[in-house]
Design an enzyme around this catalytic site. Sequence first.
Site, PDB file in Angstrom:
ATOM      1  N   HIS A 157       0.880  -1.283   0.014  1.00 42.00           N
ATOM      2  CA  HIS A 157      -0.103  -0.109  -0.111  1.00 42.00           C
ATOM      3  C   HIS A 157       0.916   1.203   0.119  1.00 42.00           C
ATOM      4  CE1 HIS A 157      -3.162  -2.749   1.406  1.00 42.00           C
ATOM      5  NE2 HIS A 157      -2.266  -3.262   1.823  1.00 42.00           N
ATOM      6  N   SER A 287      16.369  20.061 -14.331  1.00 41.72           N
ATOM      7  CA  SER A 287      15.099  21.069 -14.430  1.00 41.72           C
ATOM      8  C   SER A 287      15.824  22.365 -14.676  1.00 41.72           C
ATOM      9  CB  SER A 287      14.499  21.036 -13.047  1.00 41.72           C
ATOM     10  OG  SER A 287      13.802  22.452 -13.028  1.00 41.72           O
TER      11      SER A 287
END
Length: 482
Positions: A157, A287
């Site tokens: 999960h 970036s």
Amino acid sequence: MEGSGDEFMKYRSPLVSRYASKEMAYNFSDRKKFTTWRKLWIYLAKAEKALGLPITDAQVSEMESHADDIDFVMAAEEERKLRHDVMAHVHTFAHCCPTAAPIIHLGATSCYVGDNTDLIMLRDGFDILLPKLARVIDRLANFAEKYADQPTLGFTHYQPAQLTTVGKRACLWLQDLVMDMRNLQRAREDLRFRGVKGTTGTQASFLQLFQGDHEKVEELDRKVTEMAGFKKSYLVTGQTYSRKVDVDSLCVLASLGASVHKICTDIRLLANLKEIEEPFEKEQIGSSAMPYKRNPMRAERCCSLARHLMALVSDPLQTASVQWLERTLDDSANRRISLPESFLTADIILSTLQNITEGLVVYPKVIERHIRHELPFMATENIIMAMVKAGGNRQDCHEKIRVLSQQAAAVVKQEGGDNDLLARVQADPYFTPILGQLDSVLDPKTFIGRAPQQVTRFLSEEVRPVLEPYKSKMDVKIELEL
């Protein structure tokens, strides 16, 4: 526009212009397609001659001498006039083979060259993909072996769970890829040749050519199939081979896409945790605005293209479902796109994934820090068992641990502090009998079960054997241009 080439004035598929390998791009090129058509016409003429039709050695030799010199301009002009691609190329071939012109395409229908060429391209496409997939499996197997006993947090999960190892997690990826390898091998081996079947698959035109001699028609089919490099042809076809063949081929590629998407998503998640990173070039920019960033752009590319690959399988599924009776032509334009794009996309993601797996970087210290943060909670059962062995009461110990765990969790969640459960246990006189055992109780390697042994057995029994046929092709390295 000054200084611009013609190629920049129209749309170019990035699958070819930006990503795909030269060999896969060539496999679906016009050059490969139309030279294969000519080879198929030569195979047909040779087989018909061998079985007694009045075709001369000179006609066959003339065709062979012009197998590769295609006048694409003339073919395009012919197609504009005739609105029929196959007949345009029949005329273009006949123009440079005047002696052979009367017997080119003798008895055949358009699908003789069209469908058989598609099957050759599918076969050759699989032959390009399989060694690439083998190299990815090989690189990932080496990675799994190297980190077979490196403890790491497991996640269910996407929440911290019982420990596993870095190598064992890689084996989960490998298991899917090994299944993909078997699927691709099966799809490749299941391919047959359409062969020589005529307009609706009945071979009527060839039966007429051979004056009702059924054995010669069957032998013609066998000879052409063998010359094209296939062991078998489909015994029954309509005008085309069954479009279920395309479904089978693209389904296994879509399944491969799902595997790659899962693997690369896992790598992206682990990169966020700074536990694992894909290769990052010395001068690579992550970036334009944030110079510190190291983005998992290769894994992101794989995920992006894998989604396209998985989506493409809907095309052959729908095409196969709407082929009326012996065939309809609404398959043609769709297949010109979906078949090449599936193989080109699979080729790209395998090349990119090989590059990733050849340079995966693991940060053990970061992994150890994450383990230290979570392990005290995971070790509570071991602490309880140690106390019981030292003479304690299981229920009393459980309550003590529960209270201390809640206090430590509050520090982590509400105060943003580190997990101090171990310090709380050490400070509580109740746990004095086992203080000397805490280091061994909290050794991460005692929490990984049989993960290292599973890695060793899995690699030995299920991974290495599937790589054997591709040993001679293992040394190719991938340098991504973009």
